[in-house]
Write a protein that holds these residues in place. Structure first.
Motif, short mmCIF file in Angstrom:
data_model
loop_
_atom_site.label_atom_id
_atom_site.label_comp_id
_atom_site.label_asym_id
_atom_site.label_seq_id
_atom_site.Cartn_x
_atom_site.Cartn_y
_atom_site.Cartn_z
N VAL A 1 -21.91 -20.15 -19.59
CA VAL A 1 -20.91 -21.69 -19.24
C VAL A 1 -19.71 -21.81 -20.00
CG1 VAL A 1 -20.89 -24.47 -18.81
CG2 VAL A 1 -23.10 -22.47 -18.75
N ARG A 2 -18.69 -21.85 -19.11
CA ARG A 2 -17.47 -22.49 -19.92
C ARG A 2 -16.79 -23.82 -19.29
NH1 ARG A 2 -14.10 -19.41 -23.73
NH2 ARG A 2 -13.24 -21.76 -23.21
N GLU A 3 -17.66 -24.91 -19.88
CA GLU A 3 -16.79 -26.17 -19.87
C GLU A 3 -18.07 -26.54 -18.18
OE1 GLU A 3 -13.11 -29.15 -19.96
OE2 GLU A 3 -13.55 -27.36 -21.15
N SER A 4 -18.56 -27.91 -18.10
CA SER A 4 -19.66 -28.43 -17.05
C SER A 4 -19.15 -29.89 -16.88
CB SER A 4 -21.06 -27.43 -16.69
OG SER A 4 -21.56 -28.13 -18.51
N SER A 5 -19.39 -29.62 -16.61
CA SER A 5 -19.58 -31.70 -16.83
C SER A 5 -21.15 -31.94 -16.26
CB SER A 5 -18.97 -32.38 -15.16
OG SER A 5 -19.47 -32.49 -13.99
N GLN B 1 -25.69 -18.31 -22.75
CA GLN B 1 -24.83 -18.93 -23.30
C GLN B 1 -23.40 -19.92 -23.10
OE1 GLN B 1 -20.14 -16.66 -24.52
NE2 GLN B 1 -21.37 -15.42 -24.65
N MET B 2 -23.18 -21.10 -23.57
CA MET B 2 -22.32 -22.16 -23.50
C MET B 2 -21.48 -22.07 -24.54
SD MET B 2 -25.46 -24.81 -22.03
CE MET B 2 -23.37 -25.48 -21.74
N ALA B 3 -20.12 -22.75 -23.87
CA ALA B 3 -19.48 -22.80 -24.79
C ALA B 3 -17.92 -23.85 -24.22
CB ALA B 3 -17.79 -21.53 -25.24
N GLY B 4 -17.75 -25.22 -24.97
CA GLY B 4 -17.11 -25.74 -25.03
C GLY B 4 -17.80 -27.10 -24.69
N LEU C 1 -27.24 -19.32 -27.26
CA LEU C 1 -25.89 -19.52 -28.14
C LEU C 1 -25.08 -20.80 -27.36
CD1 LEU C 1 -24.03 -18.68 -29.97
CD2 LEU C 1 -22.83 -16.96 -28.31
N LEU C 2 -24.92 -21.70 -28.51
CA LEU C 2 -24.07 -22.93 -28.02
C LEU C 2 -22.99 -22.89 -29.01
CD1 LEU C 2 -22.77 -25.77 -26.90
CD2 LEU C 2 -24.85 -26.48 -28.60
N GLY D 1 -19.74 -13.82 -31.00
CA GLY D 1 -18.55 -14.08 -30.45
C GLY D 1 -19.32 -14.68 -28.79
N VAL D 2 -17.90 -15.95 -27.86
CA VAL D 2 -18.18 -15.90 -26.73
C VAL D 2 -17.10 -15.62 -26.31
CG1 VAL D 2 -19.38 -18.03 -27.38
CG2 VAL D 2 -16.80 -18.75 -27.10
N LEU D 3 -17.85 -15.98 -24.57
CA LEU D 3 -16.20 -15.00 -23.99
C LEU D 3 -15.38 -16.74 -23.11
CD1 LEU D 3 -18.54 -13.40 -24.01
CD2 LEU D 3 -17.51 -12.23 -21.28
N ASP D 4 -14.35 -16.28 -22.53
CA ASP D 4 -13.44 -16.55 -22.28
C ASP D 4 -13.60 -17.26 -20.68
OD1 ASP D 4 -10.93 -18.89 -22.27
OD2 ASP D 4 -9.82 -17.39 -22.71
#
Length: 281
Positions: free
Chosen positions: A109-113, A144-147, A168-169, A229-232
């Motif tokens: 996840v790269r940003e969710s509401s 994996q969650m980022a942002g 991974l957060l 590391g996290v993915l873009d």
């Protein structure tokens, strides 16, 4: 695969399988199911298997999945992200589902509401070498969650035997919204060095303290000295092909507005020639 764009769709008992990468130059990596352009998907008993890429890619919009099965995708089982620009962050519900035997990540996840996961298992994610935001490294995470993540609710979720991290957060220095976490377990049949349970890079949600983590994984978590590391955000194909509005080019095929040339077919403004048909003018 299945591509949904600017549409509202309900599907039941559908199987998407054996999706292979195109050999065409400039083509996007294979995707089993794509939800983009503000599409909204409701699925029941959707199965996605054996994808040479991402099992499901959600780029904005919303999705409700019940009895979802995603397995053997080489570039994450489910990839959820906010569209670039002014697009809205996605809302996703996954219930009574199995995400297993994928590479890179079970759910990324790269940003969710809003992200709700309930009665679901995320198992046996294989680590593969990939480019992360700042480096290249082995990545194989259950979740994996980022942002920014908006509202997050996990209930009765089992995460096990993932080769890098169960969870991974990375907040990417954003403020963490309130998480609701209940009956979440993270384990491994054979924990080893380099295998982690729950890694938080940034502000830690208070509810993470309730996660039941395997003792050996928890020990590894404490010994970790550097960030993982996290993915873009990744590119998303449109219905017309690989360009923003067309195929390879911005609005057409290979060229900016046409076919091979800038405004026409092979030539600059015409067909084969510069301004006309075969000849220069």
């Amino acid at each position: 695969g299945l591509h949904l764009e600017q549409s509202d769709v309900q599907i039941e008992s559908v199987r998407v399988s054996e999706i292979h990468q195109s050999r065409q130059i400039g083509s996007f990596q294979a995707v089993g199911v794509t939800v983009t352009g503000g599409a909204n998907l409701i699925s029941n008993s959707l199965s996605i298997e054996q994808v040479d890429g991402t099992g499901m890619l959600q780029n904005g919009g919303s999705a409700d999945h019940r009895s979802l099965f995603v397995s053997q995708a080489s570039n994450a089982g489910i990839w959820i992200q906010k569209p670039s620009g002014e697009g809205q962050a996605p809302r996703v519900l996954i219930d009574s589902s199995m995400i297993e035997d994928n590479q890179l990540a079970g759910i990324l996840v790269r940003e969710s509401s809003s992200l709700t996961i309930a009665n679901t298992q995320l198992m046996r994610t294989e680590a593969v070498t990939t480019a992360t935001l700042f480096d290249s490294e082995l990545v194989g995470d259950g979740v994996q969650m980022a942002g920014p993540a908006g509202e997050v609710s996990w209930d009765k979720v089992t995460i096990a035997d993932n080769e890098r991290a169960g969870i991974l957060l990375d907040t990417l220095d954003e403020t963490v919204a309130e998480w609701s976490v209940s009956t979440v377990t993270v384990g491994a049949a054979d924990p080893s060095d380099g295998t982690y349970g729950v890694i938080v890079q940034g502000e830690r949600p208070n509810s993470f303290d309730t996660i039941d983590v395997d003792t050996e994984l928890e020990d590894n978590d404490k010994e970790l000295q550097e960030n993982l590391g996290v993915l873009d955000v990744r590119g998303t194909p449109s219905a017309a092909g690989a360009g923003v509005q067309g195929f390879v080019g911005e609005n057409g095929i290979v060229g900016e507005n046409g076919f091979v040339g800038e405004n026409g077919f092979v030539g600059e403004n015409g067909f084969v020639g510069e301004n006309g048909f075969v000849g220069e003018n």
